[in-house]
Design a protein around this motif. Structure first.
Motif, PDB file in Angstrom:
ATOM      1  N   ILE A  93       0.869  -1.194   0.000  1.00 56.80           N
ATOM      2  CA  ILE A  93       0.000   0.000   0.000  1.00 56.80           C
ATOM      3  C   ILE A  93       0.895   1.229   0.000  1.00 56.80           C
ATOM      4  O   ILE A  93       1.729   1.404   0.899  1.00 56.80           O
ATOM      5  CB  ILE A  93      -0.924   0.032   1.234  1.00 56.80           C
ATOM      6  N   LYS A  94       0.720   2.085  -1.018  1.00 58.95           N
ATOM      7  CA  LYS A  94       1.440   3.350  -1.087  1.00 58.95           C
ATOM      8  C   LYS A  94       0.451   4.463  -0.751  1.00 58.95           C
ATOM      9  O   LYS A  94      -0.439   4.777  -1.539  1.00 58.95           O
ATOM     10  CB  LYS A  94       2.020   3.575  -2.482  1.00 58.95           C
ATOM     11  N   PHE A  95       0.619   5.019   0.448  1.00 63.66           N
ATOM     12  CA  PHE A  95      -0.281   6.092   0.856  1.00 63.66           C
ATOM     13  C   PHE A  95      -0.060   7.349   0.005  1.00 63.66           C
ATOM     14  O   PHE A  95      -1.014   8.019  -0.383  1.00 63.66           O
ATOM     15  CB  PHE A  95      -0.081   6.421   2.340  1.00 63.66           C
ATOM     16  N   VAL A  96       1.191   7.642  -0.268  1.00 66.18           N
ATOM     17  CA  VAL A  96       1.532   8.833  -1.046  1.00 66.18           C
ATOM     18  C   VAL A  96       2.624   8.480  -2.040  1.00 66.18           C
ATOM     19  O   VAL A  96       3.655   7.909  -1.653  1.00 66.18           O
ATOM     20  CB  VAL A  96       2.011  10.007  -0.158  1.00 66.18           C
ATOM     21  N   LYS A  97       2.390   8.794  -3.297  1.00 70.79           N
ATOM     22  CA  LYS A  97       3.418   8.665  -4.333  1.00 70.79           C
ATOM     23  C   LYS A  97       3.523   9.997  -5.059  1.00 70.79           C
ATOM     24  O   LYS A  97       2.516  10.558  -5.500  1.00 70.79           O
ATOM     25  CB  LYS A  97       3.046   7.574  -5.335  1.00 70.79           C
ATOM     26  N   CYS A  98       4.722  10.544  -5.149  1.00 70.40           N
ATOM     27  CA  CYS A  98       4.946  11.827  -5.825  1.00 70.40           C
ATOM     28  C   CYS A  98       6.013  11.645  -6.889  1.00 70.40           C
ATOM     29  O   CYS A  98       7.018  10.959  -6.674  1.00 70.40           O
ATOM     30  CB  CYS A  98       5.402  12.902  -4.828  1.00 70.40           C
ATOM     31  N   SER A  99       5.784  12.306  -8.023  1.00 71.71           N
ATOM     32  CA  SER A  99       6.808  12.296  -9.075  1.00 71.71           C
ATOM     33  C   SER A  99       6.753  13.616  -9.826  1.00 71.71           C
ATOM     34  O   SER A  99       5.676  14.192 -10.045  1.00 71.71           O
ATOM     35  CB  SER A  99       6.580  11.133 -10.046  1.00 71.71           C
ATOM     36  N   LEU A 100       7.894  14.112 -10.176  1.00 70.57           N
ATOM     37  CA  LEU A 100       7.995  15.377 -10.901  1.00 70.57           C
ATOM     38  C   LEU A 100       9.082  15.247 -11.944  1.00 70.57           C
ATOM     39  O   LEU A 100      10.212  14.864 -11.636  1.00 70.57           O
ATOM     40  CB  LEU A 100       8.331  16.520  -9.930  1.00 70.57           C
ATOM     41  N   THR A 101       8.707  15.590 -13.192  1.00 71.58           N
ATOM     42  CA  THR A 101       9.663  15.568 -14.300  1.00 71.58           C
ATOM     43  C   THR A 101       9.574  16.905 -15.023  1.00 71.58           C
ATOM     44  O   THR A 101       8.488  17.325 -15.426  1.00 71.58           O
ATOM     45  CB  THR A 101       9.339  14.429 -15.287  1.00 71.58           C
TER      46      THR A 101
END
Length: 467
Positions: A93-101
């Motif tokens: 379980i991933k409560f929060v996933k962030c990605s920025l490109t």
């Protein structure tokens, strides 16, 4: 009274209220301009495009906002040997996933291009507003012009019909020749035709203004009839302009136009947007693409309750301890953070499509330069011609004021001399025609004066002359 009768009366009252002029009296020019802008669909569309351009700028800024999400996965394993043979699967379980490109060059130039697009949209709205305003002014004064011409033609028809009556009576008793009778008859008939044409022009102008104001084509119009003759003394001041003053006004209006004219600003912003678009394409291979990602969540490993023995106690114990480390019991928190950069070096090759796209945009920017050069020349010509028209109309207004007085006096003397038999009917007709012509030229000069002011205001990009 039955229900149908009440409904009919209510509808009639609404129609009358809509058709009646406002409580302030006749529809003024500024009220007409305001009404035309409120009901012009092109102007409404331009307002929506301005709002759309603002959203595009916000969209460009949104490239700096990370992609945030959550997810859950279930994984099942099946293996006879190796580490996976020790577990049946796991839950994540991933409560929060962030990605920025982000590519710095692409981001900056895309943002600037969207801002240029907003400038284009704002000035397109100004352009449509100016076009709507000048069209309203032309139609408004056109109605007043044709209305004045109708009055002139009506008076002229009355005078010529009276002249025809006198000549007809004289022709019957031999006081006038047949030629006099025919000339008087033709003159009266021609003036009636001119009156019919003036009424048709008046109705056409009213219909056009009604449509322009977003009203029904046959809606009644009550305009300020004194607006066309209200020059606020500007005509007198303009007539007194010296050559030096006229050159100063020409220079001032030209400079203002090059600074404020919405079409010019649009062309310049269009070029800047194309240049930024080309730079955004080139940034693909000139700048590295930076990325960052991170996550926080929990996982649980399903360990097999029984595992096959190797037959060696020490080995079985070691595998048990490894299993405890690699497959801890229960839910266990975990997190990760990644940073990196990628460089698209393949974009350096000339056959890469981004090269062609950037070159296309730069070619369009060069075309915009030529378009700008032509438009600047046209603006200078428009201002010069507008000033000539304004000065000419001012001079015509001044000269025709005195000319009307002379023509009225000439007609008065001609009537007296005609009654006393000192002149023939031809000279009387000529005097009447000269008066009608003088009044028509005066009203036309007033229309040209007001139209020239509106056209110059549009060329300058702001209200230089009041109206």
């Amino acid at each position: 009274m039955n229900k149908l009768g009440k409904t009919v009366i209510a509808c009639a009252a609404l129609v009358c209220a809509a058709a009646a002029p406002g409580p302030g009296g006749p529809l003024t020019l500024r009220d007409a301009i305001q009404l035309s802008l409120e009901n012009n669909n092109k102007y409404k569309i331009s307002q929506e495009k301005v709002n759309e351009s603002r959203l595009r700028v916000r969209e460009a800024w949104g490239r700096l906002w990370p992609d945030i999400s959550s997810d859950a996965t279930i994984t099942r394993y099946g293996a006879d040997k190796g580490m996976q043979s020790l577990t049946e699967g796991q839950y994540n379980i991933k409560f929060v996933k962030c990605s920025l490109t982000v590519n710095p060059g692409v981001f900056y130039n895309t943002l600037r291009a969207s801002q240029d697009g907003q400038v284009i949209a704002v000035n397109d709205q100004r352009r449509i507003q100016a076009e709507t305003t000048i069209q309203t002014i032309r139609l408004y004064y056109r109605i007043l012009l044709t209305g004045e011409i109708i009055t002139l033609r009506t008076d002229s028809v009355k005078a010529l019909e009276e002249n025809l009556r006198v000549v007809t009576a004289g022709y019957r008793i031999g006081s006038f020749t047949r030629l006099d009778y025919l000339r008087a008859s033709v003159a009266a008939a021609n003036e009636k035709t001119r009156l019919i044409n003036a009424r048709n022009d008046h109705l056409s102008a009213k219909a056009a203004l009604n449509i322009h104001l977003g009203r029904e084509i046959d809606s009644p119009l009550d305009l300020d009839r004194g607006a066309i003759t209200s020059t606020t003394g500007q005509d007198e001041a303009i007539v007194k302009w010296t050559d030096e003053r006229e050159k100063e006004v020409l220079t001032e209006l030209t400079a203002s136009s090059l600074k404020n004219r919405p079409e010019l600003i649009q062309i310049k912003s269009k070029k800047e947007a194309l240049v930024h678009g080309a730079r955004a394409g080139e940034s693909i291979y000139l700048w590295p693409t930076l990325y960052a990602s991170g996550s926080y969540g929990m996982n649980r490993v399903d360990s097999k309750e029984t595992a096959q023995s190797t037959g060696v106690l020490a080995t079985d114990y070691a595998l048990y301890q490894i299993g405890k480390v690699l497959s801890p019991a229960g839910w266990n928190p975990n997190w990760s953070v990644n940073f990196g950069a990628a460089y698209r070096w393949g974009g350096l090759i000339p056959i890469d499509p981004y090269h062609a796209k950037a070159d296309q945009l730069r070619s369009q920017a060069k075309q915009t330069d030529l378009e700008l050069d032509d438009f600047v020349r046209g603006v200078r010509l428009d201002i010069q011609q507008g000033l000539l028209k304004l000065v000419s109309a001012s001079s015509a207004i001044r000269s025709q004021k005195g000319n009307i007085e002379s023509a009225e006096e000439s007609l008065r003397v001609a009537i007296i001399q005609f009654k006393n038999g000192m002149i023939d009917n031809t000279k009387l007709l000529d005097a009447n025609v000269e008066l009608a012509s003088a009044k028509s030229m005066y009203v036309q000069a007033l229309y040209d004066f007001q139209s020239a002011k509106a056209e110059l205001n549009r060329s300058a990009g702001y209200e230089y002359f009041s109206y």
